[in-house]
Design a protein around this motif. Structure first.
Motif, short mmCIF file in Angstrom:
data_model
loop_
_atom_site.label_atom_id
_atom_site.label_comp_id
_atom_site.label_asym_id
_atom_site.label_seq_id
_atom_site.Cartn_x
_atom_site.Cartn_y
_atom_site.Cartn_z
N GLU A 148 70.93 -48.13 2.74
CA GLU A 148 71.78 -47.01 2.30
C GLU A 148 73.07 -47.08 3.08
N GLU A 188 77.50 -46.46 2.40
CA GLU A 188 78.64 -46.22 1.52
C GLU A 188 79.50 -47.47 1.39
N ASP A 215 77.72 -49.84 -0.96
CA ASP A 215 77.82 -49.30 -2.32
C ASP A 215 79.22 -49.52 -2.89
N THR A 271 79.64 -53.23 -3.72
CA THR A 271 78.87 -53.56 -4.92
C THR A 271 79.56 -53.04 -6.17
#
Length: 304
Positions: A283, A285, A288, A291
């Motif tokens: 997990e 940020e 993410d 990605t």
């Protein structure tokens, strides 16, 4: 939090990433003696050797585990930086060089769609380091814990990682019209004339040229006369200069074909290479955001 000294961990990472103690000292702005002392202290704490003193230097298995741990700490700090930027922008000192977020991307993706994907994150201040390798080998950087994500042809997720399909990079065989006429006796490759023209490959890992010819003509073994230029843009320039033919990304070659500067040597043959984004299954940020940026840009540029 880690029980290891963060400065010692960054020292270990700098030695491996920079390829030596002297360069690591320059990057960390400390003396070479201090680099050695920090490494010895870390090795004493772990109870084993972390660096193989060879040429080039490389991490032992234990060293690779600590390198991966260091990358995770960098990722946590990068996430914290992003959160603090929203709450108290003036309090940020900016990321240090040794806190770089490293990813591995193949050269053809860097030359076409990947850099536009990362531009927004770079402008936001994310301290990225992009490492380039052949698309069949970028995942080894992730497997060894030296990067936190990679663009690769590997379909199966590595242990502790997640994988996202990006699309297919399409490749075409090209040469200048003059060279095609001179070496091939016409404008196209055939099963009988491909040995008459040299091929410009990226490096000795690059099997794109032989794979293309083999698939185009149904050949199991293909031996080519090859030259090597370790740059996607350099390959294009070498082909334009008449060095030989090359199997190039369609994203780089199509405009030159349309202008008549290059000839498509096998108009009915396109080699699609499926690409995937692998990253740690954490997990984060930052992960993410990486990605999302890469998948969005790939979706616009690559074939489905």
């Amino acid at each position: 939090m880690s029980t290891f000294d963060p400065d010692a961990l960054e020292c270990l990472a700098a030695i491996v990433e920079e390829g030596g103690f002297e360069r690591a000292a320059r990057r960390l702005s400390i003396t070479q003696s201090a680099v050695s002392q920090r490494l010895r202290a870390l090795e004493a704490q772990v109870g084993t050797v972390l660096i193989v003193r060879s040429r080039p230097l490389k991490a032992t298995s234990a060293g690779q585990l600590l390198l991966k741990h260091t990358k995770m700490l960098r990722l946590l700090r990068a996430d914290l930086e992003r959160d603090l930027k929203e709450l108290a922008p003036s309090s940020l000192r900016g990321a240090r060089e040794e806190e770089r977020i490293s990813i591995a991307i193949n050269a053809d993706s860097i030359a076409t769609w990947a850099l536009p994907a990362l531009t927004g994150l770079a402008q936001q201040g994310l301290p990225m380091e992009v490492i380039t390798d052949d698309q069949d080998f970028t995942h080894e950087w992730l497997r060894q814990g030296q990067v936190l994500g990679c663009v690769t042809t590997l379909k199966q997720a590595l242990r502790g990682c997640k994988v996202v399909p990006l699309g297919a990079m399409e490749y075409v065989a090209c040469a200048t019209p003059a060279l095609a006429l001179e070496r091939l006796g016409g404008a196209v490759l055939t099963a009988h004339n491909f040995r008459g023209i040299p091929f410009v490959a990226f490096n000795r890992k690059d099997d794109m040229q032989s794979e293309f010819v083999g698939k185009a003509f149904g050949l199991k073994r293909v031996m080519l006369n090859q030259l090597f230029v370790p740059s996607s843009e350099g390959q294009v320039r070498a082909v334009l200069a008449g060095w030989g033919a090359s199997v190039l990304p369609r994203l780089l070659a199509q405009g030159l074909i349309d202008q008549g500067l290059l000839a498509n040597l096998a108009p009915g043959c396109i080699l699609p290479i499926q690409l995937y984004w692998h990253c740690w299954n954490l997990e984060s940020e930052v992960l993410d955001a990486l990605t999302a940026a890469l998948t969005r840009s790939a979706g616009l540029a690559l074939a489905a």
